[in-house]
Design a protein around this motif. Sequence first.
Motif, PDB file in Angstrom:
ATOM      1  N   VAL A 225       0.902  -1.254   0.081  1.00 53.37           N
ATOM      2  CA  VAL A 225      -0.111   0.021  -0.064  1.00 53.37           C
ATOM      3  C   VAL A 225       1.113   1.260  -0.097  1.00 53.37           C
ATOM      4  CG1 VAL A 225      -1.784   1.395   1.219  1.00 53.37           C
ATOM      5  CG2 VAL A 225      -1.910  -1.435   1.085  1.00 53.37           C
ATOM      6  N   VAL A 226       1.169   1.732  -1.032  1.00 55.85           N
ATOM      7  CA  VAL A 226       1.811   2.877  -1.269  1.00 55.85           C
ATOM      8  C   VAL A 226       1.128   4.343  -0.746  1.00 55.85           C
ATOM      9  CG1 VAL A 226       2.975   4.561  -2.906  1.00 55.85           C
ATOM     10  CG2 VAL A 226       2.795   2.156  -3.445  1.00 55.85           C
ATOM     11  N   ASN A 227      -0.022   4.362  -1.026  1.00 54.78           N
ATOM     12  CA  ASN A 227      -0.985   5.315  -0.269  1.00 54.78           C
ATOM     13  C   ASN A 227      -2.299   4.883  -0.154  1.00 54.78           C
ATOM     14  OD1 ASN A 227      -1.556   8.342   0.421  1.00 54.78           O
ATOM     15  ND2 ASN A 227      -2.973   8.181  -1.202  1.00 54.78           N
ATOM     16  N   GLU A 228      -2.596   4.894   1.377  1.00 52.14           N
ATOM     17  CA  GLU A 228      -3.944   4.108   1.675  1.00 52.14           C
ATOM     18  C   GLU A 228      -4.988   4.897   1.277  1.00 52.14           C
ATOM     19  OE1 GLU A 228      -6.475   2.408   5.538  1.00 52.14           O
ATOM     20  OE2 GLU A 228      -4.223   2.852   5.641  1.00 52.14           O
ATOM     21  N   GLY A 229      -5.015   6.174   1.328  1.00 51.17           N
ATOM     22  CA  GLY A 229      -6.296   6.903   1.070  1.00 51.17           C
ATOM     23  C   GLY A 229      -7.618   6.527   1.682  1.00 51.17           C
ATOM     24  N   ASP A 230      -8.526   6.500   0.743  1.00 54.07           N
ATOM     25  CA  ASP A 230     -10.064   5.782   0.839  1.00 54.07           C
ATOM     26  C   ASP A 230      -9.985   4.393   0.500  1.00 54.07           C
ATOM     27  OD1 ASP A 230     -11.895   8.741  -0.073  1.00 54.07           O
ATOM     28  OD2 ASP A 230     -10.895   8.167   1.871  1.00 54.07           O
ATOM     29  N   ALA A 231      -8.809   3.564   0.699  1.00 57.60           N
ATOM     30  CA  ALA A 231      -8.989   2.204   0.311  1.00 57.60           C
ATOM     31  C   ALA A 231      -9.904   1.283   1.098  1.00 57.60           C
ATOM     32  CB  ALA A 231      -7.425   1.404   0.556  1.00 57.60           C
ATOM     33  N   ARG A 232     -10.241   1.799   2.403  1.00 59.94           N
ATOM     34  CA  ARG A 232     -11.387   1.204   3.153  1.00 59.94           C
ATOM     35  C   ARG A 232     -12.640   1.291   2.968  1.00 59.94           C
ATOM     36  NH1 ARG A 232      -8.718  -1.070   7.774  1.00 59.94           N
ATOM     37  NH2 ARG A 232      -6.518  -0.353   8.026  1.00 59.94           N
ATOM     38  N   THR A 233     -13.124   2.220   2.024  1.00 61.68           N
ATOM     39  CA  THR A 233     -14.368   2.488   1.664  1.00 61.68           C
ATOM     40  C   THR A 233     -14.545   2.578   0.073  1.00 61.68           C
ATOM     41  OG1 THR A 233     -13.663   4.916   1.694  1.00 61.68           O
ATOM     42  CG2 THR A 233     -14.757   4.139   3.657  1.00 61.68           C
ATOM     43  N   ARG A 234     -13.395   2.561  -0.446  1.00 61.97           N
ATOM     44  CA  ARG A 234     -13.717   2.716  -2.192  1.00 61.97           C
ATOM     45  C   ARG A 234     -13.905   1.195  -2.588  1.00 61.97           C
ATOM     46  NH1 ARG A 234     -10.931   7.749  -5.147  1.00 61.97           N
ATOM     47  NH2 ARG A 234     -11.550   9.237  -3.703  1.00 61.97           N
ATOM     48  N   ARG A 235     -14.737   1.113  -3.368  1.00 63.44           N
ATOM     49  CA  ARG A 235     -15.037  -0.184  -3.995  1.00 63.44           C
ATOM     50  C   ARG A 235     -14.575  -0.385  -5.626  1.00 63.44           C
ATOM     51  NH1 ARG A 235     -17.567  -3.296  -0.296  1.00 63.44           N
ATOM     52  NH2 ARG A 235     -18.273  -2.223   1.596  1.00 63.44           N
ATOM     53  N   VAL A 236     -14.110  -1.610  -5.706  1.00 62.02           N
ATOM     54  CA  VAL A 236     -13.658  -1.934  -7.224  1.00 62.02           C
ATOM     55  C   VAL A 236     -14.999  -2.539  -8.199  1.00 62.02           C
ATOM     56  CG1 VAL A 236     -12.040  -3.194  -8.610  1.00 62.02           C
ATOM     57  CG2 VAL A 236     -11.372  -2.322  -6.361  1.00 62.02           C
ATOM     58  N   THR A 237     -15.526  -1.624  -9.004  1.00 66.40           N
ATOM     59  CA  THR A 237     -16.661  -1.897  -9.769  1.00 66.40           C
ATOM     60  C   THR A 237     -16.107  -2.463 -11.278  1.00 66.40           C
ATOM     61  OG1 THR A 237     -16.900   0.111 -10.295  1.00 66.40           O
ATOM     62  CG2 THR A 237     -18.347  -0.869  -8.421  1.00 66.40           C
ATOM     63  N   SER A 238     -14.755  -2.064 -11.545  1.00 70.21           N
ATOM     64  CA  SER A 238     -14.393  -2.483 -12.814  1.00 70.21           C
ATOM     65  C   SER A 238     -12.593  -2.461 -12.672  1.00 70.21           C
ATOM     66  CB  SER A 238     -14.578  -1.480 -14.050  1.00 70.21           C
ATOM     67  OG  SER A 238     -14.269  -0.335 -13.660  1.00 70.21           O
ATOM     68  N   THR A 239     -12.034  -3.395 -13.568  1.00 76.49           N
ATOM     69  CA  THR A 239     -10.600  -3.118 -13.568  1.00 76.49           C
ATOM     70  C   THR A 239     -10.117  -2.436 -15.063  1.00 76.49           C
ATOM     71  OG1 THR A 239     -10.355  -4.970 -12.221  1.00 76.49           O
ATOM     72  CG2 THR A 239      -8.583  -4.491 -13.327  1.00 76.49           C
ATOM     73  N   VAL A 240      -9.277  -1.723 -15.145  1.00 80.08           N
ATOM     74  CA  VAL A 240      -8.884  -1.367 -16.322  1.00 80.08           C
ATOM     75  C   VAL A 240      -7.489  -1.775 -16.640  1.00 80.08           C
ATOM     76  CG1 VAL A 240      -8.488   0.911 -17.796  1.00 80.08           C
ATOM     77  CG2 VAL A 240     -10.386   0.683 -16.223  1.00 80.08           C
ATOM     78  N   VAL A 241      -7.051  -2.550 -17.328  1.00 81.42           N
ATOM     79  CA  VAL A 241      -5.771  -2.949 -17.587  1.00 81.42           C
ATOM     80  C   VAL A 241      -5.042  -2.168 -18.807  1.00 81.42           C
ATOM     81  CG1 VAL A 241      -4.150  -4.891 -18.027  1.00 81.42           C
ATOM     82  CG2 VAL A 241      -6.316  -5.221 -16.520  1.00 81.42           C
ATOM     83  N   THR A 242      -3.784  -1.210 -18.532  1.00 82.17           N
ATOM     84  CA  THR A 242      -3.688  -0.168 -19.681  1.00 82.17           C
ATOM     85  C   THR A 242      -2.680  -1.188 -20.773  1.00 82.17           C
ATOM     86  OG1 THR A 242      -1.867   0.057 -18.168  1.00 82.17           O
ATOM     87  CG2 THR A 242      -4.014   1.430 -17.865  1.00 82.17           C
ATOM     88  N   ALA A 243      -3.410  -1.511 -21.722  1.00 81.43           N
ATOM     89  CA  ALA A 243      -2.889  -2.155 -22.824  1.00 81.43           C
ATOM     90  C   ALA A 243      -2.879  -0.799 -24.080  1.00 81.43           C
ATOM     91  CB  ALA A 243      -3.405  -3.291 -23.220  1.00 81.43           C
ATOM     92  N   ARG A 244      -3.703  -0.025 -23.965  1.00 79.00           N
ATOM     93  CA  ARG A 244      -3.841   0.828 -25.175  1.00 79.00           C
ATOM     94  C   ARG A 244      -3.565   2.284 -24.834  1.00 79.00           C
ATOM     95  NH1 ARG A 244      -9.474   0.264 -27.767  1.00 79.00           N
ATOM     96  NH2 ARG A 244      -8.646   0.873 -29.635  1.00 79.00           N
TER      97      ARG A 244
END
Length: 700
Positions: A225-244
């Motif tokens: 965890v480089v910067n925790e920020g709002d990691a305890r409350t934000r939710r992952v609804t999509s994943t963007v893998v940067t290929a383009r």
Amino acid sequence: MKTLFMAPTRNGVGLSSTSLGLMRALERQGLKVAFVKPIAQTHETATDDSVHFARALAHAATPEPIALAAAEEALSHGAEEDLMEQVIALAREAVLGGADVLLAEGLALNERNVYAGALNAALARNLEADTVLVSSLSGVTAAVLADELEIAAQAYRRSDGGGLAGYVLNFAPVELDFGTLMAELRARSRVLSSGELPLLGVVSVSPALAAPRTLDVARYLGAEVVNEGDARTRRVTSTVVTARTVPKMASLFAPGALVVTPGDREDVVMAASLMHLSGVPLAGLMFTSGSAPEESIERLCRAALTSNLPVLRVPTNSFHTASNLSRMDPRVPHDDTDRMERMLDFIADRLDTVPLGARLRLPQEPGERRLPPSAFRYELIQRARAANKRIVLPEGDEPRTVRAAIRCVEKGIARPVLLAQPEQVRQVAEGQGLHLPEGLEILNPDRIRAHYVEPMVELRRHKGLTAPQAEAQLEDTVVLGTMMLALGEVDGLVSGAVHTTANTVRPAMQLIKTAPGSSLVSSVFFMLMPEQVLVYGDAAINPNPGAQELAEIAIQSAESARAFGIPVRVAMLSYSTGESGSGEDVEKVKEATRLVRERRPDLLVDGPLQYDAASVLSVGQQKAPNSPVAGRATVFIFPDLNTGNTTYKAVQRSAGVVAVGPMLQGLRKPVNDLSRGALVDDIVYTIALTAIQATQGEAR
């Protein structure tokens, strides 16, 4: 007491969440539900998921399950009867505090526990339980599902023909043709077509409920965890893998997106930082291959990378990271009670307990109906829906208020009116990844203010109010909303997310005034204790009421409790009980108690009582043995604001109790104040309270 046994028909059907969802649905009907998981699901030392959440969310006194290793050893040595004796003892322990229903959860089926199906049937039989079958529509045809339910029904049917309570279908696709599915199932299954196994609910797939927190992703991947920020409350609804390139991916940088990128993709790092700084709540930024941005880029993006944006780093490359994410365990972590709370409400909303009614012992008259917190909240929303009131929200562009208003429209709880610039409301909604529903009314204060100047002057003419003064005061949206209420254009007002109590109450006192028969405005909190709802008054308005005022607060609070279905037993609180103490403060409470009895002989009231004498039966019997209230109080009247406010906050924070309110009493029309720390749910429930108050005011 009746026992219901929750049994899966195959692996991965959502057994635990359905069990707890049914528990919540039954509690909404006023039933006291005990929960037991007879045998632990795994060999892990951690508490079972269902046991943990039954304790954390339903406050059930759920005993520890029998260890799986001990159960397997008993089965391997032919000691099933000994095992069942332990199970019966466990079930009795679960209902020691009394219960209308015992809900027992069986073992989930998996590749390893091949014995679980037969063991579940034995558990149901020994517990004399009716079984609720839990199945899934994921990856199965109607024909296979019908056979599956038919076979499972045979395993749980008793020799007397009973034993089956119903079935639940989970993971239904959004596009499901329900009518066609049910026709096929009934055509292929005798137990379904005969009605012996009634359908209790179909629970659809909900991607929002499956979204883990950014913190959960970090734990699963073992990320730094480089910067925790709002990691305890934000939710992952999509994943963007940067290929383009960034222009090709920019549309994917949406609220809830986890951006997965090597640290040397400076364009992606800067784009994600810009999106964050522009208000888009990304789930986080994850650097792969153990990389980090160049120092110059890190310095350029520092405002974002050191803010509330979660920043993670993993040693694996982007492809392997994405593959690992796709295999993430869907179970809800034990510390994510918010997600499980929403999941249980979602499931309970979709379950029909009516088919269970004939099998369960419902609360009977005469006698007092229990009103546990889940039942209180459920009835609150149902009554607000029936009221269909127009509620003005002066803090119309405040983010929590906007979210609450959207939820009220979507759930039909009320017809909220936001006082704000429409464009500002749209920006706030978009920043939270929300869509403004068509039925949400937004009024621009600048365009309607002039309409209220003359009526306000007329209302305050006796105070010498002039038109320019009225126009200046109407710049305050709380005053503007209060004028809308005074003229009958809306049914109630809710404010306080950013305004003080005085800012909310003062205009109401000036323009709405007190109701007939009331000489003051007071407040109550509905305290959602683990097993019942209590009323605390006054904990927000009157600093040091005299005996006359305290008596009126007690009467108002008793009426509020009665209006919301809470049995009325009023305790006038003090630092002494009965005649044990003396002094000015005690005498005030004694006089207030006398006045309440004189004015309202129909009310059960006693005082002075100490809090423990009012709330704990054994203490009440000892200190006030002849009191009709001691040990059983439901309405607690505090002698002053200092005591009331301190007590409600101590109980709320230390015991983890939800406090709904404050709800104001004594006004001619409903105006309610919020705590400035209010959550979205708090605002929603306060809007519902206000809508119901409006209906009660009309009835009066």
